[in-house]
Design a protein around this motif. Structure first.
Motif, PDB file in Angstrom:
ATOM      1  N   TYR A 186     -11.882   0.889  -1.436  1.00 58.01           N
ATOM      2  CA  TYR A 186     -11.401   1.812  -0.409  1.00 58.01           C
ATOM      3  C   TYR A 186     -12.049   1.528   0.948  1.00 58.01           C
ATOM      4  O   TYR A 186     -11.385   1.606   1.994  1.00 58.01           O
ATOM      5  CB  TYR A 186     -11.677   3.247  -0.832  1.00 58.01           C
ATOM      6  CG  TYR A 186     -11.310   4.280   0.209  1.00 58.01           C
ATOM      7  CD1 TYR A 186      -9.987   4.646   0.411  1.00 58.01           C
ATOM      8  CD2 TYR A 186     -12.294   4.876   1.009  1.00 58.01           C
ATOM      9  CE1 TYR A 186      -9.647   5.586   1.373  1.00 58.01           C
ATOM     10  CE2 TYR A 186     -11.963   5.814   1.966  1.00 58.01           C
ATOM     11  CZ  TYR A 186     -10.646   6.168   2.152  1.00 58.01           C
ATOM     12  OH  TYR A 186     -10.313   7.090   3.096  1.00 58.01           O
ATOM     13  N   LEU A 187     -13.338   1.186   0.940  1.00 60.02           N
ATOM     14  CA  LEU A 187     -14.073   1.015   2.188  1.00 60.02           C
ATOM     15  C   LEU A 187     -13.797  -0.330   2.861  1.00 60.02           C
ATOM     16  O   LEU A 187     -13.777  -0.411   4.100  1.00 60.02           O
ATOM     17  CB  LEU A 187     -15.582   1.161   1.934  1.00 60.02           C
ATOM     18  CG  LEU A 187     -16.066   2.556   1.515  1.00 60.02           C
ATOM     19  CD1 LEU A 187     -17.560   2.540   1.249  1.00 60.02           C
ATOM     20  CD2 LEU A 187     -15.726   3.584   2.588  1.00 60.02           C
ATOM     21  N   LEU A 188     -13.590  -1.373   2.095  1.00 61.17           N
ATOM     22  CA  LEU A 188     -13.350  -2.679   2.705  1.00 61.17           C
ATOM     23  C   LEU A 188     -11.994  -2.686   3.420  1.00 61.17           C
ATOM     24  O   LEU A 188     -11.032  -2.083   2.939  1.00 61.17           O
ATOM     25  CB  LEU A 188     -13.379  -3.784   1.647  1.00 61.17           C
ATOM     26  CG  LEU A 188     -14.761  -4.146   1.096  1.00 61.17           C
ATOM     27  CD1 LEU A 188     -14.646  -5.222   0.033  1.00 61.17           C
ATOM     28  CD2 LEU A 188     -15.689  -4.614   2.221  1.00 61.17           C
ATOM     29  N   PRO A 189     -11.920  -3.369   4.554  1.00 57.64           N
ATOM     30  CA  PRO A 189     -10.671  -3.356   5.334  1.00 57.64           C
ATOM     31  C   PRO A 189      -9.552  -4.101   4.624  1.00 57.64           C
ATOM     32  O   PRO A 189      -9.780  -5.146   4.013  1.00 57.64           O
ATOM     33  CB  PRO A 189     -11.066  -4.070   6.633  1.00 57.64           C
ATOM     34  CG  PRO A 189     -12.218  -4.937   6.247  1.00 57.64           C
ATOM     35  CD  PRO A 189     -12.978  -4.180   5.204  1.00 57.64           C
ATOM     36  N   PRO A 190      -8.322  -3.576   4.687  1.00 57.39           N
ATOM     37  CA  PRO A 190      -7.180  -4.268   4.076  1.00 57.39           C
ATOM     38  C   PRO A 190      -6.718  -5.430   4.958  1.00 57.39           C
ATOM     39  O   PRO A 190      -6.966  -5.448   6.170  1.00 57.39           O
ATOM     40  CB  PRO A 190      -6.113  -3.182   3.993  1.00 57.39           C
ATOM     41  CG  PRO A 190      -6.435  -2.276   5.145  1.00 57.39           C
ATOM     42  CD  PRO A 190      -7.941  -2.288   5.267  1.00 57.39           C
ATOM     43  N   ILE A 191      -6.064  -6.387   4.342  1.00 59.46           N
ATOM     44  CA  ILE A 191      -5.500  -7.521   5.076  1.00 59.46           C
ATOM     45  C   ILE A 191      -4.046  -7.678   4.653  1.00 59.46           C
ATOM     46  O   ILE A 191      -3.766  -7.929   3.475  1.00 59.46           O
ATOM     47  CB  ILE A 191      -6.273  -8.826   4.801  1.00 59.46           C
ATOM     48  CG1 ILE A 191      -7.700  -8.712   5.314  1.00 59.46           C
ATOM     49  CG2 ILE A 191      -5.572 -10.010   5.462  1.00 59.46           C
ATOM     50  CD1 ILE A 191      -8.553  -9.930   5.035  1.00 59.46           C
ATOM     51  N   ASN A 192      -3.138  -7.522   5.591  1.00 58.41           N
ATOM     52  CA  ASN A 192      -1.716  -7.656   5.301  1.00 58.41           C
ATOM     53  C   ASN A 192      -1.083  -8.507   6.389  1.00 58.41           C
ATOM     54  O   ASN A 192      -0.728  -8.012   7.456  1.00 58.41           O
ATOM     55  CB  ASN A 192      -1.037  -6.284   5.222  1.00 58.41           C
ATOM     56  CG  ASN A 192       0.432  -6.393   4.848  1.00 58.41           C
ATOM     57  OD1 ASN A 192       0.871  -7.435   4.370  1.00 58.41           O
ATOM     58  ND2 ASN A 192       1.184  -5.336   5.070  1.00 58.41           N
ATOM     59  N   GLU A 193      -0.968  -9.789   6.112  1.00 57.56           N
ATOM     60  CA  GLU A 193      -0.417 -10.726   7.091  1.00 57.56           C
ATOM     61  C   GLU A 193       0.819 -11.436   6.540  1.00 57.56           C
ATOM     62  O   GLU A 193       1.111 -12.564   6.922  1.00 57.56           O
ATOM     63  CB  GLU A 193      -1.487 -11.746   7.499  1.00 57.56           C
ATOM     64  CG  GLU A 193      -2.705 -11.104   8.174  1.00 57.56           C
ATOM     65  CD  GLU A 193      -3.749 -12.124   8.584  1.00 57.56           C
ATOM     66  OE1 GLU A 193      -3.662 -13.270   8.118  1.00 57.56           O
ATOM     67  OE2 GLU A 193      -4.635 -11.770   9.375  1.00 57.56           O
TER      68      GLU A 193
END
Length: 244
Positions: A186-193
Motif C-alpha cells: 500500500y505504501l510503495l508508489p504504484p507504476i502504471n505506464e
C-alpha cells in the motif's frame, strides 16, 4: 559435503534452465515480438526514426535467451543449495525433499509472487525509459523487503510454536507476514505506464508467461535438488558434520 551439494544445486539449476528456456522460447518470444511490433508502429506513427538493431531478434530469441536463462538458473541453483545446506536439520525435522520443497515454495512467494503483485513484469513498449532506474530500484526494494519479512516470519513462527503449538504458531506468523506485506504494498508508489492502446491480451499473457517461467524454475529446483540431496545425504549420513 557443502561443495558436493553446491554442484548438485547447479546441476538442478541446469535442468531447470533447459525447461525454462523451452517454455520461454515457445510461449514468451511470440509475445515479445508482438510488443516490439507495437512499439515500432507507435514510433513510426509519431514520426520517429527506427532504432538500429544491434543484435538480431533471432539471436536474442535463441542464443541470447538460452545463455541468459542458463546462467541465471545455474547461479540460482547454487544459491539454492547453499540455503538448503544452512537450513536442513536446523530449523525443522523435514526430510531433504521436504526441506528442498519448502525452500522452493518460500522463495517463489517472497522473490516472485509478492513483488510481482506490486510491480508485475512488462513487455517491450511498456514503461518509459526515463523511469527505468526508479522502477528497477522499487522492484528490488520490494524483493528485499519481502525476503526479510519472510525470514522474520519464520523466526517468529519458531518462537510462537513453543507457546501455541506448531499449527497455531505458523498461522499467526503467516498472518503477520501477510499484514506487513499488505502495508508495504500500500505504501510503495504504484507504476502504471501501459500505453492506452496496448493490447490487454498481450500484456496479460506476457505476465502470466513470466510467472510460469519462475514457477518452472523454482518447482524444478525444489523437486530435482531434493532428490539429488537426499541421495547424497543418505550416503554420508547427514549434513551437520560439514559445518562443525
Amino acid at each position: 559435503m557443502v561443495g558436493n551439494l553446491l554442484l548438485r544445486g547447479m546441476f538442478a539449476g541446469l535442468i531447470a534452465g533447459i525447461l525454462v528456456f523451452a517454455f520461454a522460447h515457445t510461449f514468451g518470444e511470440p509475445l515479445v515480438d508482438a510488443a516490439i511490433a507495437f512499439e515500432e508502429a507507435s514510433a513510426q506513427a509519431a514520426g520517429q526514426a527506427a532504432e538500429p538493431e544491434i543484435v538480431s531478434r533471432a539471436t536474442q530469441a535463441g542464443l541470447g535467451l538460452f545463455t541468459g536463462v542458463m546462467a541465471y538458473s545455474v547461479a540460482v541453483g547454487g544459491l539454492f543449495a547453499l540455503a538448503f545446506a544452512f537450513v536442513h536439520g536446523r530449523f525443522s525435522a523435514l526430510s531433504a525433499r521436504g526441506t528442498s520443497a519448502a525452500i522452493a515454495i518460500a522463495a517463489f512467494v517472497a522473490i516472485v509472487l509478492v513483488p510481482g503483485i506490486k510491480y508485475p513484469a512488462n513487455p517491450p513498449a511498456v514503461g518509459s525509459p526515463d523511469t527505468i532506474n526508479v522502477r528497477t530500484e522499487l522492484f528490488f526494494l520490494m524483493i528485499v523487503v519481502s525476503v526479510a519479512a519472510l525470514i522474520a516470519a519464520v523466526a517468529l513462527a519458531r518462537r510462537l510454536c513453543e507457546r501455541f503449538g506448531l499449527w497455531n504458531g505458523a498461522i499467526i506468523a503467516g498472518l503477520a507476514y501477510l499484514v506487513f506485506i499488505g502495508v508495504v504494498l500500500y505504501l510503495l508508489p504504484p507504476i502504471n505506464e501501459v500505453p492506452e492502446n496496448f493490447s490487454a491480451m498481450v500484456l496479460w499473457r506476457f505476465r502470466t508467461t513470466s510467472l510460469g517461467m519462475h514457477a518452472i524454475l523454482w518447482a524444478t529446483l525444489g523437486l530435482a535438488f531434493g532428490v539429488l540431496a537426499e541421495r547424497r545425504l543418505a550416503l554420508k549420513g547427514g549434513l551437520r558434520p560439514a559445518f562443525r
